[in-house]
Design a protein around this motif. Structure first.
Motif, PDB file in Angstrom:
ATOM      1  N   LEU A 134      -1.862  14.736  44.759  1.00  0.00           N
ATOM      2  CA  LEU A 134      -2.979  13.890  45.144  1.00  0.00           C
ATOM      3  C   LEU A 134      -2.506  12.748  46.443  1.00  0.00           C
ATOM      4  O   LEU A 134      -2.810  12.784  47.413  1.00  0.00           O
ATOM      5  N   HIS A 135      -1.884  11.992  45.691  1.00  0.00           N
ATOM      6  CA  HIS A 135      -1.053  10.986  46.284  1.00  0.00           C
ATOM      7  C   HIS A 135       0.346  10.951  46.035  1.00  0.00           C
ATOM      8  O   HIS A 135       1.058   9.558  46.312  1.00  0.00           O
ATOM      9  N   HIS A 136       1.024  11.995  45.692  1.00  0.00           N
ATOM     10  CA  HIS A 136       2.383  11.766  45.440  1.00  0.00           C
ATOM     11  C   HIS A 136       3.291  13.224  45.864  1.00  0.00           C
ATOM     12  O   HIS A 136       2.573  14.178  46.157  1.00  0.00           O
ATOM     13  N   GLY A 137       4.479  12.992  45.843  1.00  0.00           N
ATOM     14  CA  GLY A 137       5.270  14.057  46.439  1.00  0.00           C
ATOM     15  C   GLY A 137       6.466  14.136  45.794  1.00  0.00           C
ATOM     16  O   GLY A 137       6.989  13.342  44.905  1.00  0.00           O
ATOM     17  N   LEU A 138       7.322  15.134  45.647  1.00  0.00           N
ATOM     18  CA  LEU A 138       8.407  15.383  44.931  1.00  0.00           C
ATOM     19  C   LEU A 138       8.974  16.795  45.707  1.00  0.00           C
ATOM     20  O   LEU A 138       8.662  17.656  46.249  1.00  0.00           O
ATOM     21  N   PHE A 139      10.455  16.513  45.754  1.00  0.00           N
ATOM     22  CA  PHE A 139      11.224  17.546  46.262  1.00  0.00           C
ATOM     23  C   PHE A 139      12.431  17.797  45.714  1.00  0.00           C
ATOM     24  O   PHE A 139      13.094  16.986  45.036  1.00  0.00           O
ATOM     25  N   VAL A 140      13.317  19.148  45.615  1.00  0.00           N
ATOM     26  CA  VAL A 140      14.530  19.225  44.990  1.00  0.00           C
ATOM     27  C   VAL A 140      15.179  19.618  46.328  1.00  0.00           C
ATOM     28  O   VAL A 140      15.131  20.279  47.342  1.00  0.00           O
ATOM     29  N   GLU A 145      19.079  18.028  42.708  1.00  0.00           N
ATOM     30  CA  GLU A 145      18.568  16.929  42.292  1.00  0.00           C
ATOM     31  C   GLU A 145      17.228  16.810  42.847  1.00  0.00           C
ATOM     32  O   GLU A 145      16.834  17.323  43.644  1.00  0.00           O
ATOM     33  N   LEU A 146      16.296  15.988  41.806  1.00  0.00           N
ATOM     34  CA  LEU A 146      15.022  15.966  42.027  1.00  0.00           C
ATOM     35  C   LEU A 146      14.555  14.724  42.688  1.00  0.00           C
ATOM     36  O   LEU A 146      15.354  13.667  42.099  1.00  0.00           O
ATOM     37  N   HIS A 147      13.982  14.657  43.588  1.00  0.00           N
ATOM     38  CA  HIS A 147      13.642  13.249  44.216  1.00  0.00           C
ATOM     39  C   HIS A 147      11.819  13.100  44.122  1.00  0.00           C
ATOM     40  O   HIS A 147      11.249  14.109  44.315  1.00  0.00           O
ATOM     41  N   VAL A 148      11.367  11.939  43.922  1.00  0.00           N
ATOM     42  CA  VAL A 148       9.907  11.617  44.042  1.00  0.00           C
ATOM     43  C   VAL A 148       9.426  10.536  44.979  1.00  0.00           C
ATOM     44  O   VAL A 148      10.363   9.578  45.101  1.00  0.00           O
ATOM     45  N   GLY A 177      18.662  18.841  34.139  1.00  0.00           N
ATOM     46  CA  GLY A 177      19.635  19.819  34.518  1.00  0.00           C
ATOM     47  C   GLY A 177      19.715  20.012  35.875  1.00  0.00           C
ATOM     48  O   GLY A 177      19.174  19.231  36.884  1.00  0.00           O
ATOM     49  N   HIS A 178      20.189  21.159  36.295  1.00  0.00           N
ATOM     50  CA  HIS A 178      20.008  21.537  37.830  1.00  0.00           C
ATOM     51  C   HIS A 178      18.656  22.258  38.029  1.00  0.00           C
ATOM     52  O   HIS A 178      18.217  23.450  37.827  1.00  0.00           O
ATOM     53  N   VAL A 179      17.806  21.277  38.799  1.00  0.00           N
ATOM     54  CA  VAL A 179      16.398  21.632  39.193  1.00  0.00           C
ATOM     55  C   VAL A 179      16.436  22.938  40.374  1.00  0.00           C
ATOM     56  O   VAL A 179      17.403  22.659  41.398  1.00  0.00           O
ATOM     57  N   ARG A 180      15.822  23.937  40.237  1.00  0.00           N
ATOM     58  CA  ARG A 180      15.515  24.987  41.016  1.00  0.00           C
ATOM     59  C   ARG A 180      14.181  24.985  41.809  1.00  0.00           C
ATOM     60  O   ARG A 180      14.067  25.399  43.108  1.00  0.00           O
ATOM     61  N   ASP A 181      13.218  24.625  41.301  1.00  0.00           N
ATOM     62  CA  ASP A 181      11.743  24.748  41.652  1.00  0.00           C
ATOM     63  C   ASP A 181      10.808  23.445  41.151  1.00  0.00           C
ATOM     64  O   ASP A 181      10.967  22.950  40.066  1.00  0.00           O
ATOM     65  N   VAL A 182      10.001  23.101  41.964  1.00  0.00           N
ATOM     66  CA  VAL A 182       8.925  22.032  41.642  1.00  0.00           C
ATOM     67  C   VAL A 182       7.482  22.472  42.150  1.00  0.00           C
ATOM     68  O   VAL A 182       7.205  23.338  42.869  1.00  0.00           O
ATOM     69  N   ALA A 183       6.614  21.671  41.466  1.00  0.00           N
ATOM     70  CA  ALA A 183       5.419  22.039  41.810  1.00  0.00           C
ATOM     71  C   ALA A 183       4.465  20.626  41.389  1.00  0.00           C
ATOM     72  O   ALA A 183       5.046  19.627  40.469  1.00  0.00           O
ATOM     73  N   ALA A 184       3.209  20.508  41.848  1.00  0.00           N
ATOM     74  CA  ALA A 184       2.702  19.417  41.680  1.00  0.00           C
ATOM     75  C   ALA A 184       1.066  19.752  41.591  1.00  0.00           C
ATOM     76  O   ALA A 184       0.539  20.487  42.454  1.00  0.00           O
ATOM     77  N   GLY A 185       0.377  19.004  40.545  1.00  0.00           N
ATOM     78  CA  GLY A 185      -1.063  18.915  40.591  1.00  0.00           C
ATOM     79  C   GLY A 185      -1.563  17.801  41.045  1.00  0.00           C
ATOM     80  O   GLY A 185      -0.819  17.164  41.953  1.00  0.00           O
ATOM     81  N   ASN A 193      14.412  24.421  35.791  1.00  0.00           N
ATOM     82  CA  ASN A 193      15.840  24.383  36.151  1.00  0.00           C
ATOM     83  C   ASN A 193      16.669  25.825  36.167  1.00  0.00           C
ATOM     84  O   ASN A 193      15.888  26.791  36.006  1.00  0.00           O
ATOM     85  N   ASP A 194      17.848  25.824  36.554  1.00  0.00           N
ATOM     86  CA  ASP A 194      18.616  27.013  36.409  1.00  0.00           C
ATOM     87  C   ASP A 194      18.525  27.809  35.059  1.00  0.00           C
ATOM     88  O   ASP A 194      18.743  29.199  35.393  1.00  0.00           O
ATOM     89  N   CYS A 195      18.312  27.184  34.281  1.00  0.00           N
ATOM     90  CA  CYS A 195      18.504  27.911  32.752  1.00  0.00           C
ATOM     91  C   CYS A 195      17.059  28.576  32.570  1.00  0.00           C
ATOM     92  O   CYS A 195      16.705  29.083  31.429  1.00  0.00           O
ATOM     93  N   GLY A 196      15.916  28.107  33.315  1.00  0.00           N
ATOM     94  CA  GLY A 196      14.717  28.774  33.185  1.00  0.00           C
ATOM     95  C   GLY A 196      13.659  27.914  32.228  1.00  0.00           C
ATOM     96  O   GLY A 196      12.760  28.332  31.770  1.00  0.00           O
TER      97      GLY A 196
END
Length: 399
Positions: A134-140, A145-148, A177-185, A193-196
């Motif tokens: 809604l009012h925030h974001g994130l990326f890998v 690395e995860l950034h917000v 760990g090593h982040v591979r995917d991100v999502a936001a509600g 992460n890479d380990c699932g």
């Protein structure tokens, strides 16, 4: 504009975006003020012509027809009154409503950020995936690395506090760990992460702590590992108030708010919760009388309930009806889920035969609204679901 093949489509409240096969991002609708969009949307239910009038009268830079906003792109995502683009070089750009600094501009303001501007603190980062709430974001980044950035009232940034950040901030959490995917509600986030392993954080996602006064789970302000998955995850996506996880063998698990049209059947109450419906059994109302400090009130739900859905138990927490442990979605026999897509009331599962199914917590999956009107020979390969509108992309198979 002439129709062309879409390689990526995304939408949310009030606007839509897609990337064509020449890697150009197009936007239609408006990027402006979420509060204005919500207002016009509600009024539009009573006055159908108001929404079109409102988009031209209230909003700057609105567009009925898709218009190109950036070339040489790799991805595009939409939030509420917010658009984010990842370019081919891994740069990340954002524009739209900036009330809480959600454009990552380094400041917050009542004035919108438009055209798209590069998010602050990202010049030395190469972005692979992004997500908007809604009012925030994130990326890998490409190095995991995860950034917000953005609003953080419910802990949706996972920083361990509720302070907003108007520029990108590296979320240093060793458990991720090593982040591979991100999502936001709407006000929560998720990462894989890479380990699932899958992590969630944000509004009402604390699995152990319940606010007894508000009768709901407390906010989770740091990433929490989703425990109980039978196998590693390969994808994670979010709806407004829920998260869906696709595992290696094609199973789908969800956590979050129970659907308002769920098919729950109550079997027991737990945790000393109160039950206030005078039409229910005397035994349940007697339980409520044992808690004099929390006298029965119309509509109050117990702290915890256990229901049965499709023959399986489902534990629901608080009057907001949150499911905090993975609940498996039961698909019709023979269904093979190949991908998940972010949704609105829930998430969308795309099957190997080109169909799309709406998945919500506590409810059996059903065809995405509007998909039943598509031609029989149309194969869906992407779905973008927003507020009261859905975009299907795909191709026609030969007869």
């Amino acid at each position: 504009m002439h129709a062309q093949r879409h390689t990526r489509t995304h939408n949310n409240r009030g606007h839509s975006a897609f990337m064509d096969n020449e890697n150009t991002v197009h936007v239609s609708g408006t990027h402006n003020g979420f509060r204005k969009i919500a207002y016009v949307g509600k009024m539009g239910e009573k006055f159908p012509n108001l929404t079109r009038f409102g988009s031209k009268f209230f909003f700057q830079d609105g567009a009925d027809e898709p218009r190109a906003v950036m070339k040489d792109c790799a991805d595009v995502v939409c939030g509420a009154a917010l658009t984010c683009v990842v370019d081919k070089k891994g740069g990340i750009w954002c524009g739209g409503d900036n009330m809480y600094g959600q454009c990552g501009s380094g400041f917050s303001s009542e004035e919108d950020v438009w055209p798209l501007q590069r998010i602050r603190n990202t010049k030395n980062v190469t972005v692979s995936r992004a997500a908007l709430g809604l009012h925030h974001g994130l990326f890998v980044s490409t190095n995991g690395e995860l950034h917000v950035w953005g609003h953080n009232r419910s802990g949706q940034l996972g920083t361990g506090n509720t302070h907003p950040y108007t520029s990108a901030r590296h979320l240093r959490d060793e458990t991720l760990g090593h982040v591979r995917d991100v999502a936001a509600g709407l006000t929560h986030s998720a990462a894989m992460n890479d380990c699932g392993d899958v992590f969630v954080w944000g509004k009402q996602l604390h699995v152990e702590d319940v606010d007894e006064h508000l009768r709901r789970p407390k906010d989770q302000i740091t990433p929490r590992l989703v425990e109980g998955l039978p196998e590693p995850a390969v994808s994670v996506k979010c709806g407004v108030h829920n998260t869906a996880i696709l595992t290696e063998s094609g199973r789908v698990f969800m956590i979050g708010r129970v659907s308002s049209s769920s098919n729950l059947s109550e079997i027991k109450l737990t945790d000393g919760g109160i039950y206030s419906d005078s039409n229910k059994s005397e035994k349940m109302n007697a339980l409520a009388k044992k808690l004099p400090d929390l006298s029965p009130l119309p509509g109050v739900k117990p702290l915890s309930e256990t229901h049965r859905v499709d023959g399986r138990e489902l534990r629901v927490v608080g009057m907001t009806r949150m499911v905090l442990e993975p609940w498996e979605v039961t698909f019709p026999k023979g269904t093979v889920v190949k991908e998940l897509r972010d949704g609105f009331d829930g998430v969308v599962a795309i099957t190997d035969d080109g169909k799309s199914l709406q998945c919500e917590v506590g409810k059996s999956p059903e065809a995405v609204a509007g998909s039943e009107s598509l031609p029989e020979n149309f194969v869906i390969d992407d779905v973008a679901q927003g507020w009261k509108h859905t975009i299907f992309t795909g191709y026609y198979k030969e007869q």
